[in-house]
Structure formats: structure tokens, C-alpha cells
Design a protein around this motif. Sequence first.
Motif, PDB file in Angstrom:
ATOM      1  N   GLN A   1       0.864  -1.172   0.000  1.00  0.00           N
ATOM      2  CA  GLN A   1       0.000   0.000   0.000  1.00  0.00           C
ATOM      3  C   GLN A   1       0.900   1.220   0.000  1.00  0.00           C
ATOM      4  O   GLN A   1       1.864   1.284   0.763  1.00  0.00           O
ATOM      5  CB  GLN A   1      -0.905   0.010   1.235  1.00  0.00           C
ATOM      6  CG  GLN A   1      -1.785   1.241   1.327  1.00  0.00           C
ATOM      7  CD  GLN A   1      -2.775   1.129   2.475  1.00  0.00           C
ATOM      8  OE1 GLN A   1      -3.748   0.399   2.408  1.00  0.00           O
ATOM      9  NE2 GLN A   1      -2.502   1.860   3.540  1.00  0.00           N
ATOM     10  N   PHE A   2       0.616   2.170  -0.869  1.00  0.00           N
ATOM     11  CA  PHE A   2       1.459   3.345  -1.019  1.00  0.00           C
ATOM     12  C   PHE A   2       0.687   4.569  -0.555  1.00  0.00           C
ATOM     13  O   PHE A   2      -0.381   4.877  -1.092  1.00  0.00           O
ATOM     14  CB  PHE A   2       1.889   3.518  -2.474  1.00  0.00           C
ATOM     15  CG  PHE A   2       2.608   2.324  -3.041  1.00  0.00           C
ATOM     16  CD1 PHE A   2       3.948   2.113  -2.777  1.00  0.00           C
ATOM     17  CD2 PHE A   2       1.931   1.398  -3.820  1.00  0.00           C
ATOM     18  CE1 PHE A   2       4.612   1.018  -3.289  1.00  0.00           C
ATOM     19  CE2 PHE A   2       2.577   0.292  -4.343  1.00  0.00           C
ATOM     20  CZ  PHE A   2       3.928   0.099  -4.071  1.00  0.00           C
ATOM     21  N   THR A   3       1.220   5.268   0.424  1.00  0.00           N
ATOM     22  CA  THR A   3       0.572   6.477   0.941  1.00  0.00           C
ATOM     23  C   THR A   3       1.210   7.709   0.317  1.00  0.00           C
ATOM     24  O   THR A   3       2.427   7.885   0.353  1.00  0.00           O
ATOM     25  CB  THR A   3       0.697   6.558   2.471  1.00  0.00           C
ATOM     26  OG1 THR A   3       0.039   5.426   3.056  1.00  0.00           O
ATOM     27  CG2 THR A   3       0.046   7.836   2.992  1.00  0.00           C
TER      28      THR A   3
ATOM     29  N   VAL B   1      -3.147   5.244  -1.374  1.00  0.00           N
ATOM     30  CA  VAL B   1      -3.915   5.957  -0.354  1.00  0.00           C
ATOM     31  C   VAL B   1      -3.438   7.405  -0.351  1.00  0.00           C
ATOM     32  O   VAL B   1      -2.250   7.673  -0.199  1.00  0.00           O
ATOM     33  CB  VAL B   1      -3.709   5.335   1.043  1.00  0.00           C
ATOM     34  CG1 VAL B   1      -4.436   6.156   2.101  1.00  0.00           C
ATOM     35  CG2 VAL B   1      -4.192   3.889   1.057  1.00  0.00           C
ATOM     36  N   THR B   2      -4.364   8.336  -0.540  1.00  0.00           N
ATOM     37  CA  THR B   2      -4.002   9.754  -0.630  1.00  0.00           C
ATOM     38  C   THR B   2      -4.546  10.506   0.567  1.00  0.00           C
ATOM     39  O   THR B   2      -5.737  10.423   0.878  1.00  0.00           O
ATOM     40  CB  THR B   2      -4.549  10.376  -1.928  1.00  0.00           C
ATOM     41  OG1 THR B   2      -4.157   9.571  -3.045  1.00  0.00           O
ATOM     42  CG2 THR B   2      -3.996  11.787  -2.115  1.00  0.00           C
ATOM     43  N   GLU B   3      -3.664  11.244   1.243  1.00  0.00           N
ATOM     44  CA  GLU B   3      -4.060  12.080   2.370  1.00  0.00           C
ATOM     45  C   GLU B   3      -3.738  13.534   2.041  1.00  0.00           C
ATOM     46  O   GLU B   3      -2.715  13.822   1.422  1.00  0.00           O
ATOM     47  CB  GLU B   3      -3.340  11.641   3.647  1.00  0.00           C
ATOM     48  CG  GLU B   3      -3.670  10.208   4.063  1.00  0.00           C
ATOM     49  CD  GLU B   3      -3.052   9.833   5.399  1.00  0.00           C
ATOM     50  OE1 GLU B   3      -2.652  10.750   6.146  1.00  0.00           O
ATOM     51  OE2 GLU B   3      -2.961   8.629   5.688  1.00  0.00           O
TER      52      GLU B   3
ATOM     53  N   ASN C   1       5.005   7.311   1.520  1.00  0.00           N
ATOM     54  CA  ASN C   1       5.814   6.810   0.406  1.00  0.00           C
ATOM     55  C   ASN C   1       6.172   7.919  -0.578  1.00  0.00           C
ATOM     56  O   ASN C   1       7.197   7.836  -1.264  1.00  0.00           O
ATOM     57  CB  ASN C   1       5.072   5.696  -0.324  1.00  0.00           C
ATOM     58  CG  ASN C   1       4.788   4.515   0.566  1.00  0.00           C
ATOM     59  OD1 ASN C   1       3.696   4.401   1.119  1.00  0.00           O
ATOM     60  ND2 ASN C   1       5.769   3.629   0.739  1.00  0.00           N
ATOM     61  N   GLY C   2       5.313   8.945  -0.673  1.00  0.00           N
ATOM     62  CA  GLY C   2       5.579  10.039  -1.588  1.00  0.00           C
ATOM     63  C   GLY C   2       4.790  11.271  -1.201  1.00  0.00           C
ATOM     64  O   GLY C   2       3.820  11.188  -0.436  1.00  0.00           O
TER      65      GLY C   2
ATOM     66  N   GLN D   1      16.252  13.327   3.366  1.00  0.00           N
ATOM     67  CA  GLN D   1      16.918  12.561   4.426  1.00  0.00           C
ATOM     68  C   GLN D   1      16.196  11.252   4.718  1.00  0.00           C
ATOM     69  O   GLN D   1      16.816  10.261   5.096  1.00  0.00           O
ATOM     70  CB  GLN D   1      17.002  13.408   5.691  1.00  0.00           C
ATOM     71  CG  GLN D   1      17.970  14.579   5.600  1.00  0.00           C
ATOM     72  CD  GLN D   1      17.920  15.472   6.825  1.00  0.00           C
ATOM     73  OE1 GLN D   1      17.162  15.227   7.763  1.00  0.00           O
ATOM     74  NE2 GLN D   1      18.745  16.518   6.842  1.00  0.00           N
ATOM     75  N   LYS D   2      14.874  11.254   4.498  1.00  0.00           N
ATOM     76  CA  LYS D   2      14.077  10.054   4.732  1.00  0.00           C
ATOM     77  C   LYS D   2      13.869   9.240   3.447  1.00  0.00           C
ATOM     78  O   LYS D   2      13.111   8.261   3.443  1.00  0.00           O
ATOM     79  CB  LYS D   2      12.706  10.447   5.303  1.00  0.00           C
ATOM     80  CG  LYS D   2      12.766  11.110   6.675  1.00  0.00           C
ATOM     81  CD  LYS D   2      11.389  11.600   7.104  1.00  0.00           C
ATOM     82  CE  LYS D   2      11.409  12.283   8.467  1.00  0.00           C
ATOM     83  NZ  LYS D   2      11.595  11.315   9.560  1.00  0.00           N
ATOM     84  N   ASN D   3      14.508   9.681   2.350  1.00  0.00           N
ATOM     85  CA  ASN D   3      14.371   9.009   1.046  1.00  0.00           C
ATOM     86  C   ASN D   3      12.917   8.945   0.583  1.00  0.00           C
ATOM     87  O   ASN D   3      12.466   7.931   0.046  1.00  0.00           O
ATOM     88  CB  ASN D   3      14.974   7.595   1.099  1.00  0.00           C
ATOM     89  CG  ASN D   3      16.475   7.607   1.292  1.00  0.00           C
ATOM     90  OD1 ASN D   3      17.173   8.402   0.664  1.00  0.00           O
ATOM     91  ND2 ASN D   3      16.978   6.756   2.183  1.00  0.00           N
ATOM     92  N   ILE D   4      12.186  10.028   0.789  1.00  0.00           N
ATOM     93  CA  ILE D   4      10.798  10.111   0.354  1.00  0.00           C
ATOM     94  C   ILE D   4      10.742  10.955  -0.923  1.00  0.00           C
ATOM     95  O   ILE D   4      11.109  12.135  -0.900  1.00  0.00           O
ATOM     96  CB  ILE D   4       9.915  10.757   1.439  1.00  0.00           C
ATOM     97  CG1 ILE D   4       9.920   9.894   2.705  1.00  0.00           C
ATOM     98  CG2 ILE D   4       8.486  10.953   0.927  1.00  0.00           C
ATOM     99  CD1 ILE D   4       9.205  10.545   3.882  1.00  0.00           C
TER     100      ILE D   4
END
Length: 366
Positions: free
Chosen positions: A64-66, A101-103, A128-129, A149-152
Amino acid sequence: MERTKKVTIQDVARYANVSVGTIDRVIHNRGKVSPEKRKKVEDAIEKLNFNPNMLARTLALGNQFTICALIPAAPYPGHYWTMPLNGLEMAAAQFKDYGIVTEYFFYDLFDEKSFTQQANKIAALEPNGVVLAPLFLKESKVFTEKLRQKNIPYIFIDADIPGGQSLSYIGPDVKQSAYIAGRLLNSVLPEKAEMLIVNMVKGFENASALRRMEEGFRGFFRESGLEQNRTIHSLTIHSTQKEEVFRELTKFYIKNAAIKGVFVTNSKAFMAAEFHRHHDLDIRLVGYDLVPDNIEHMKNGGIDFIISQSPVQQGKRAIQTLFDYFVFKKEPEKIQHVPLDIIIRENLDFYINFNRQLKNGIKNNQ
């Protein structure tokens, strides 16, 4: 927002009036299927927008990608920022069943602190992005440094930060759009008429795109050899409240009565148009985006040209790009410029109808 209905293999079978086994044989190209039934299945897959390969790949990944979207809050219905949000919501609905999943996080257009507060919430979630409208330059740089720094991975929409190391920028070429604004305004003004660039933003030095817009506008006259024939003024108003905008325009026009053309660098051209009409001023006007108030003043003759920056498409393409990156490992182009549409009274109705159909499509996908 209601959950988007997931199209299943059973839906395709019912639509084509064949068995699930027949659908499976067509999808995997195995076994015998009559040409008539194969065409029924292929038509059903296209009609229902069923993508078995995409679905199978995503389900196989089991992920699941947020995606967190950080954009300005629209202070009222019909505001410019409702349009990128519509695009984000449309794409979010489209990819919801594929693990996306989009917030949404919203900040105040005139409050850097609200940007920082929302950005910190996103950083703590470690999505995730991120889709980001980086309208505050300094704060956006701090936020994107945390994301790196968090590789996002993150995508910029509406405005870019040169050297911002985003996965991609999706939006207008702001310098080129302002260059076009200069050409349009020049085409309707008498020789040696004075012009005004109006910025309505808190802190001109903090609005990264506006610098490039002014460079682009002035660049048209410089490259066309018209610099000596045109006096170009610039006015920054640190508000979009009608009373404050009118007060600042009044003060400026009292001292600069020769202004004959105005370029408003955001979607608030209607405010200048209303001021001109109220004071019976014959001033030509160029602005951005098909917000309802701009449409009204174009119909009334107060706005000559509207440059549309495809804001809905920006939101849609941002989610699509991150989906392709997560699921298909597809590296996007670093810059994805959206098309710029030049709108005048003669083609205004076409664009109104087009946007209405687009909105209906968004509702049907929710």
C-alpha cells in the motif's frame, strides 16, 4: 469521498455475457475462444476500464502506497486551489483500488507557519511520496531536505524550485507563460503605453515563481526591442482582501495615471477588473485561470485574456506519476510542463463547457 467501485473479473463476465473462464482464457491468451466471444470480452474490458495486468502486479506486490498532498487551502468555492485538488481527488479515486492511499494537508496562502506545521505532520507520517505546491520558498526547502533525508520522493506542482531535487515538476513554464502575457498585452495597447505587473502575495521575496514571471514578462519586451517604448511598473500587494487591494491600487494609480495595461500574476485578475470598472478606467487586463470571478469579468469586458495553466491536469498527473514510479518503477521526466491555453471572450464558452464535463467526470469517479 465514497469508495470507487472496483471492477472485477465477474463484472466483465456479466457485461460480456460469458463465463469467468472465458474471460480468463482471453486475458491469458490460452485455450480456444471464438472470435465473437473474444471481441465481446475485449469490448467489455475497454468499456469497464478493467486492467488485469495492473491489478495483478499491484496485488502481487502486496503493498500500500501512501501519498501526502500539501497544497494551499481554498478559502472559498471556485478559488483556484479547488482545481488542483479536484485533479488530485480524481486520480486518487482512479488508483485507490491499486494500493494508493491519498491524504490531504492544507496550508494558509498567507501564513508560512501553517505550511511548516502541516509539513512537519507529513514528515512524521513518513509517507511513500509527497505532492507539494512549494509557494513558500524557504519553508519548502527546509521541508524537502527532511524528505530527502528520509528518502521520500516528492513532486512539485504549480511552482518549481530550481535545483529543488524533486522527482518531477508538473506545472506551467511560469517564465514562458509571463512572456506570453507580455505579448498578449502588447498586442492591444497603443505605442508607449505604460504597464503594471500586479503581485498579490505575502512577501514577494518569498514567492519563488513570481520572480521568474516578472523576468518572463519583461523578457518579451527586451527580446522584441520594445524596452524603450514601454514603461513597466511593478506593484506587490501583501493581501488578497478586496479592501486592501483596492486601497493599494488607488494609491498607485493616483501617482501613475498613465497606466493602460495590467498583468496580474495569479488568479485574482477579477479584483483589478472590478476596481477598473468601479472607477471607470479603460485599462486592458491579462490574468490567469478560469475561476468564476474571472469568467464573469471576461464576459463583461473587464479582462481581455486569461491564461489557463491546466490546474486539474497538474493534480491528476502528480498522482499518476507517483503511481507509475511505485508500481512500474518508471522514472518520470524531471520537468512535465502542462499546456497553456489562451482564453478570450470568443472561446470562453468552449472552455466553460469543457471544465463542466471534467467536473462531472470527477464526480462519477468518486
